[in-house]
Design a protein around this motif. Sequence first.
Motif, PDB file in Angstrom:
ATOM      1  N   LEU A  25       0.823  -1.219   0.000  1.00 50.61           N
ATOM      2  CA  LEU A  25       0.000   0.000   0.000  1.00 50.61           C
ATOM      3  C   LEU A  25       0.853   1.262   0.000  1.00 50.61           C
ATOM      4  N   GLU A  26       0.408   2.220  -0.805  1.00 47.71           N
ATOM      5  CA  GLU A  26       1.044   3.544  -0.827  1.00 47.71           C
ATOM      6  C   GLU A  26      -0.038   4.599  -0.633  1.00 47.71           C
ATOM      7  N   LEU A  27       0.267   5.621   0.166  1.00 48.38           N
ATOM      8  CA  LEU A  27      -0.666   6.738   0.318  1.00 48.38           C
ATOM      9  C   LEU A  27      -0.112   7.937  -0.424  1.00 48.38           C
ATOM     10  N   GLU A  28      -0.968   8.600  -1.227  1.00 46.06           N
ATOM     11  CA  GLU A  28      -0.575   9.809  -1.946  1.00 46.06           C
ATOM     12  C   GLU A  28      -1.071  11.030  -1.185  1.00 46.06           C
ATOM     13  N   ILE A  29      -0.151  11.911  -0.856  1.00 44.42           N
ATOM     14  CA  ILE A  29      -0.499  13.110  -0.085  1.00 44.42           C
ATOM     15  C   ILE A  29      -0.014  14.329  -0.851  1.00 44.42           C
ATOM     16  N   THR A  30      -0.880  15.330  -1.011  1.00 43.87           N
ATOM     17  CA  THR A  30      -0.488  16.469  -1.843  1.00 43.87           C
ATOM     18  C   THR A  30       0.569  17.348  -1.188  1.00 43.87           C
ATOM     19  N   GLU A  31       1.454  17.834  -2.064  1.00 44.22           N
ATOM     20  CA  GLU A  31       2.558  18.680  -1.631  1.00 44.22           C
ATOM     21  C   GLU A  31       2.069  19.897  -0.856  1.00 44.22           C
ATOM     22  N   THR A  32       1.023  20.559  -1.361  1.00 47.21           N
ATOM     23  CA  THR A  32       0.551  21.792  -0.729  1.00 47.21           C
ATOM     24  C   THR A  32       0.198  21.571   0.734  1.00 47.21           C
ATOM     25  N   PHE A  33      -0.401  20.411   1.032  1.00 50.27           N
ATOM     26  CA  PHE A  33      -0.749  20.170   2.426  1.00 50.27           C
ATOM     27  C   PHE A  33       0.493  19.951   3.281  1.00 50.27           C
ATOM     28  N   LEU A  34       1.428  19.165   2.758  1.00 54.38           N
ATOM     29  CA  LEU A  34       2.608  18.784   3.546  1.00 54.38           C
ATOM     30  C   LEU A  34       3.456  19.969   3.973  1.00 54.38           C
ATOM     31  N   ILE A  35       3.492  21.011   3.115  1.00 47.58           N
ATOM     32  CA  ILE A  35       4.380  22.131   3.411  1.00 47.58           C
ATOM     33  C   ILE A  35       3.742  23.175   4.333  1.00 47.58           C
ATOM     34  N   GLN A  36       2.423  23.017   4.606  1.00 45.22           N
ATOM     35  CA  GLN A  36       1.755  23.992   5.477  1.00 45.22           C
ATOM     36  C   GLN A  36       2.363  24.006   6.873  1.00 45.22           C
ATOM     37  N   GLY A  56       4.865   0.490   7.856  1.00 45.98           N
ATOM     38  CA  GLY A  56       5.470  -0.306   6.783  1.00 45.98           C
ATOM     39  C   GLY A  56       4.932   0.031   5.402  1.00 45.98           C
ATOM     40  N   ILE A  57       4.054   1.048   5.340  1.00 46.07           N
ATOM     41  CA  ILE A  57       3.486   1.424   4.040  1.00 46.07           C
ATOM     42  C   ILE A  57       4.403   2.409   3.315  1.00 46.07           C
ATOM     43  N   LYS A  58       4.110   2.656   2.028  1.00 47.18           N
ATOM     44  CA  LYS A  58       4.890   3.610   1.260  1.00 47.18           C
ATOM     45  C   LYS A  58       4.150   4.939   1.186  1.00 47.18           C
ATOM     46  N   LEU A  59       4.911   6.003   1.013  1.00 39.34           N
ATOM     47  CA  LEU A  59       4.303   7.332   0.953  1.00 39.34           C
ATOM     48  C   LEU A  59       4.751   8.054  -0.309  1.00 39.34           C
ATOM     49  N   SER A  60       3.829   8.803  -0.897  1.00 38.03           N
ATOM     50  CA  SER A  60       4.196   9.555  -2.089  1.00 38.03           C
ATOM     51  C   SER A  60       3.698  10.991  -2.017  1.00 38.03           C
ATOM     52  N   ILE A  61       4.489  11.907  -2.561  1.00 41.05           N
ATOM     53  CA  ILE A  61       4.084  13.316  -2.641  1.00 41.05           C
ATOM     54  C   ILE A  61       3.326  13.500  -3.938  1.00 41.05           C
ATOM     55  N   ASP A  62       2.075  13.929  -3.824  1.00 46.93           N
ATOM     56  CA  ASP A  62       1.215  14.100  -4.992  1.00 46.93           C
ATOM     57  C   ASP A  62       1.306  15.533  -5.517  1.00 46.93           C
ATOM     58  N   ASP A  63       1.036  15.689  -6.810  1.00 49.07           N
ATOM     59  CA  ASP A  63       0.962  17.018  -7.441  1.00 49.07           C
ATOM     60  C   ASP A  63       2.218  17.838  -7.214  1.00 49.07           C
ATOM     61  N   PHE A  64       3.385  17.180  -7.255  1.00 42.29           N
ATOM     62  CA  PHE A  64       4.614  17.930  -6.992  1.00 42.29           C
ATOM     63  C   PHE A  64       4.825  19.015  -8.047  1.00 42.29           C
ATOM     64  N   GLY A  65       5.234  20.177  -7.570  1.00 42.51           N
ATOM     65  CA  GLY A  65       5.491  21.295  -8.466  1.00 42.51           C
ATOM     66  C   GLY A  65       4.443  22.386  -8.298  1.00 42.51           C
ATOM     67  N   THR A  66       3.297  22.035  -7.687  1.00 44.30           N
ATOM     68  CA  THR A  66       2.233  23.020  -7.535  1.00 44.30           C
ATOM     69  C   THR A  66       2.357  23.791  -6.216  1.00 44.30           C
ATOM     70  N   GLY A  67       3.230  23.331  -5.330  1.00 49.54           N
ATOM     71  CA  GLY A  67       3.312  23.961  -4.007  1.00 49.54           C
ATOM     72  C   GLY A  67       4.505  24.864  -3.800  1.00 49.54           C
ATOM     73  N   TYR A  68       5.289  25.050  -4.849  1.00 52.77           N
ATOM     74  CA  TYR A  68       6.460  25.950  -4.796  1.00 52.77           C
ATOM     75  C   TYR A  68       7.445  25.621  -3.690  1.00 52.77           C
ATOM     76  N   SER A  69       7.550  24.341  -3.320  1.00 56.72           N
ATOM     77  CA  SER A  69       8.529  24.006  -2.293  1.00 56.72           C
ATOM     78  C   SER A  69       9.749  23.382  -2.969  1.00 56.72           C
ATOM     79  N   SER A  70      10.873  23.399  -2.281  1.00 58.12           N
ATOM     80  CA  SER A  70      12.044  22.792  -2.873  1.00 58.12           C
ATOM     81  C   SER A  70      12.158  21.359  -2.382  1.00 58.12           C
ATOM     82  N   LEU A  71      12.824  20.560  -3.182  1.00 59.92           N
ATOM     83  CA  LEU A  71      12.975  19.159  -2.828  1.00 59.92           C
ATOM     84  C   LEU A  71      13.822  18.974  -1.582  1.00 59.92           C
TER      85      LEU A  71
END
Length: 279
Positions: A146-157, A173-188
Amino acid sequence: DKQSGARQFPRYQPAMNANSRGLMLLRSDLYQALDKDQLSVVYQPKISLRTGLIVGAESLLRWKHDSLGMISPETFIPLAETSGLIEPIGEWVLATASAQRKCWQREGVPPFLLSVNLSGRQLHQAMLADKIKHILDVSGIEPTDLELEITETFLIQDIDNSVKLLNELKALGIKLSIDDFGTGYSSLNYLNRLPIDTLKIDRSFVKELPQSRERLDLVRNVIQLSHDLGMSVVAEGVETQAQLDTLNTLNCDEIQGYFYSPPVSAGQFRALLENQPLI
Ligand code: C2E
Ligand code: CA
Ligand code: CA
Ligand code: CA
């Protein structure tokens, strides 16, 4: 005269009024959508550019309203988020997709990584990790499937809070992914504090490949840096052969988009999994 003029031009635009009233009605219908069996999950394959095979699928929610027909998640997910419905609905999607994944596993269907979207609102939920663990236990799927997709904009708040929460989820033990990367103006480098396995490049960037030199350089850098940081990269919204070829050249790991397949029903997805050439 002035008074009748005022009556002729009311302060509230009828269209605006109808729209917000429409949304209110829609929200009350959404309360019943689960009970009325109007929600379903569709699956969109993710293809490995290295093997050309399906390695994952994103679960996407669908709502078939009894009189209005299909309602876009772009419309009803925000409604669910502002009415406290996103928690039960989000848990339903996770439980439904996990049960489907387990069923296919028992039937010998080729394995794949199941992705489920997690709304930023759900991250505010108390004991989220416990709830997810419970759903995993009930379905019987392995956390690593299982992987959960979480949007970048939320994570950087609130990055400190995100670090804490995502570490709790990772511990399952699950995997995590940053969704919609590039829309939140954050750096990697900033996001590197988060325990993220995969980065999804937003469709708006893919759309301009390969024509836009600027976007091409940006996507190349994002992929390079992600790899340096140990993350794999998925490009979403891939619609053309030219985009696919470009992403291949840039060393992107996986693609998702109409070029290969739109989101499809469970039955259709199973057929896609079973009919692909095996290595
Ligand atoms: P998202 O997570 O970015 O999902 C990808 C969206 O892009 C999906 O729209 C998908 O159908 C669409 N898409 C995929 N390939 C292409 C392509 O090649 N071209 C174009 N133009 N579009 C493509 P969908 O299913 O309408 O979902 C929209 C958004 O609604 C999702 O964006 C996600 O933010 C939200 N959503 C959908 N299902 C769920 C869910 O179960 N939970 C939560 N929290 N949000 C969901
Ligand atoms: Ca997503
Ligand atoms: Ca996305
Ligand atoms: Ca997107």
